[in-house]
Design a protein around this motif. Structure first.
Motif, PDB file in Angstrom:
ATOM      1  N   ARG A 104       0.830  -1.169   0.079  1.00 53.01           N
ATOM      2  CA  ARG A 104       0.100   0.103   0.055  1.00 53.01           C
ATOM      3  C   ARG A 104       0.923   1.195  -0.048  1.00 53.01           C
ATOM      4  O   ARG A 104       0.489   2.061  -0.784  1.00 53.01           O
ATOM      5  N   ALA A 105       1.896   1.273   0.729  1.00 56.54           N
ATOM      6  CA  ALA A 105       2.697   2.495   0.577  1.00 56.54           C
ATOM      7  C   ALA A 105       3.402   2.718  -0.448  1.00 56.54           C
ATOM      8  O   ALA A 105       3.577   3.911  -1.070  1.00 56.54           O
ATOM      9  N   ALA A 106       3.953   1.819  -1.135  1.00 61.88           N
ATOM     10  CA  ALA A 106       4.495   1.858  -2.649  1.00 61.88           C
ATOM     11  C   ALA A 106       3.333   2.264  -3.716  1.00 61.88           C
ATOM     12  O   ALA A 106       3.569   3.188  -4.569  1.00 61.88           O
ATOM     13  N   ALA A 107       2.159   1.692  -3.438  1.00 61.30           N
ATOM     14  CA  ALA A 107       0.932   2.298  -4.425  1.00 61.30           C
ATOM     15  C   ALA A 107       0.544   3.826  -4.100  1.00 61.30           C
ATOM     16  O   ALA A 107       0.363   4.502  -4.976  1.00 61.30           O
ATOM     17  N   LEU A 108       0.690   3.902  -2.859  1.00 61.84           N
ATOM     18  CA  LEU A 108       0.453   5.401  -2.312  1.00 61.84           C
ATOM     19  C   LEU A 108       1.528   6.346  -2.822  1.00 61.84           C
ATOM     20  O   LEU A 108       1.212   7.515  -3.633  1.00 61.84           O
ATOM     21  N   GLN A 109       2.653   5.932  -2.716  1.00 59.85           N
ATOM     22  CA  GLN A 109       3.813   6.955  -3.402  1.00 59.85           C
ATOM     23  C   GLN A 109       3.715   7.149  -4.964  1.00 59.85           C
ATOM     24  O   GLN A 109       3.873   8.060  -5.439  1.00 59.85           O
ATOM     25  N   TYR A 110       3.389   5.864  -5.663  1.00 60.72           N
ATOM     26  CA  TYR A 110       3.411   5.880  -7.047  1.00 60.72           C
ATOM     27  C   TYR A 110       2.006   6.874  -7.543  1.00 60.72           C
ATOM     28  O   TYR A 110       2.225   7.741  -8.293  1.00 60.72           O
ATOM     29  N   VAL A 111       0.829   6.818  -6.779  1.00 66.52           N
ATOM     30  CA  VAL A 111      -0.314   7.699  -7.219  1.00 66.52           C
ATOM     31  C   VAL A 111       0.134   9.102  -6.808  1.00 66.52           C
ATOM     32  O   VAL A 111      -0.194  10.077  -7.562  1.00 66.52           O
ATOM     33  N   ARG A 112       0.913   9.305  -5.758  1.00 65.21           N
ATOM     34  CA  ARG A 112       1.306  10.722  -5.509  1.00 65.21           C
ATOM     35  C   ARG A 112       2.002  11.334  -6.409  1.00 65.21           C
ATOM     36  O   ARG A 112       1.867  12.493  -6.830  1.00 65.21           O
ATOM     37  N   GLU A 132      -6.298   0.188  -6.991  1.00 66.11           N
ATOM     38  CA  GLU A 132      -5.819  -0.339  -8.210  1.00 66.11           C
ATOM     39  C   GLU A 132      -4.474  -0.914  -8.200  1.00 66.11           C
ATOM     40  O   GLU A 132      -4.265  -2.047  -8.627  1.00 66.11           O
ATOM     41  N   VAL A 133      -3.710   0.053  -7.879  1.00 61.86           N
ATOM     42  CA  VAL A 133      -2.277   0.069  -7.972  1.00 61.86           C
ATOM     43  C   VAL A 133      -1.721  -1.178  -7.072  1.00 61.86           C
ATOM     44  O   VAL A 133      -1.003  -1.973  -7.193  1.00 61.86           O
ATOM     45  N   ALA A 134      -2.285  -1.281  -6.045  1.00 66.08           N
ATOM     46  CA  ALA A 134      -1.867  -1.915  -4.862  1.00 66.08           C
ATOM     47  C   ALA A 134      -2.372  -3.471  -5.358  1.00 66.08           C
ATOM     48  O   ALA A 134      -1.679  -4.432  -5.185  1.00 66.08           O
ATOM     49  N   ALA A 135      -3.645  -3.311  -5.765  1.00 61.35           N
ATOM     50  CA  ALA A 135      -3.988  -4.924  -6.266  1.00 61.35           C
ATOM     51  C   ALA A 135      -3.130  -5.273  -7.465  1.00 61.35           C
ATOM     52  O   ALA A 135      -2.700  -6.456  -7.672  1.00 61.35           O
ATOM     53  N   ALA A 136      -2.721  -4.501  -8.305  1.00 67.95           N
ATOM     54  CA  ALA A 136      -1.806  -4.770  -9.567  1.00 67.95           C
ATOM     55  C   ALA A 136      -0.670  -5.352  -8.989  1.00 67.95           C
ATOM     56  O   ALA A 136       0.158  -6.232  -9.682  1.00 67.95           O
ATOM     57  N   THR A 137      -0.012  -4.637  -8.056  1.00 62.20           N
ATOM     58  CA  THR A 137       1.350  -4.872  -7.258  1.00 62.20           C
ATOM     59  C   THR A 137       1.139  -6.371  -6.701  1.00 62.20           C
ATOM     60  O   THR A 137       2.246  -7.191  -7.038  1.00 62.20           O
ATOM     61  N   ARG A 138       0.165  -6.599  -6.209  1.00 58.79           N
ATOM     62  CA  ARG A 138      -0.117  -7.943  -5.440  1.00 58.79           C
ATOM     63  C   ARG A 138       0.062  -8.920  -6.552  1.00 58.79           C
ATOM     64  O   ARG A 138       0.565 -10.060  -6.555  1.00 58.79           O
ATOM     65  N   THR A 139      -0.795  -8.824  -7.770  1.00 61.74           N
ATOM     66  CA  THR A 139      -0.839  -9.697  -8.826  1.00 61.74           C
ATOM     67  C   THR A 139       0.542 -10.034  -9.324  1.00 61.74           C
ATOM     68  O   THR A 139       0.892 -11.098  -9.758  1.00 61.74           O
TER      69      THR A 139
END
Length: 72
Positions: free
Chosen positions: A22-30, A52-59
């Motif tokens: 989630r931290a990586a997804a948040l940083q990316y979206v920011r 959505e970015v967090a879900a794609a990262t987990r996948t």
């Protein structure tokens, strides 16, 4: 504050937590949106993008095939 997104796959990290993803997804979206904290009218789109970015990262992390390190 702008942290770098860290690598979340082995051998760099052996135990990836949901918080890491989630931290990586948040940083990316920011970074992409240019918002550290979006306005109320953009909050829903921002939060949805993070999920959505967090879900794609987990996948991605679940689907990667990595070479086994040789134990010689």
């Amino acid at each position: 504050m702008c942290r770098s997104i860290k690598t979340l796959r082995e051998p760099y990290v052996s135990d990836v937590t949901e918080e890491d993803v989630r931290a990586a997804a948040l940083q990316y979206v920011r970074k992409i949106s240019g918002f550290r904290s979006p306005s109320a009218r953009n909050a829903e789109a921002f939060d949805r993008a993070v999920e959505e970015v967090a879900a794609a990262t987990r996948t991605l992390l679940g689907d990667l095939r990595l070479k086994q390190a040789s134990r010689g």
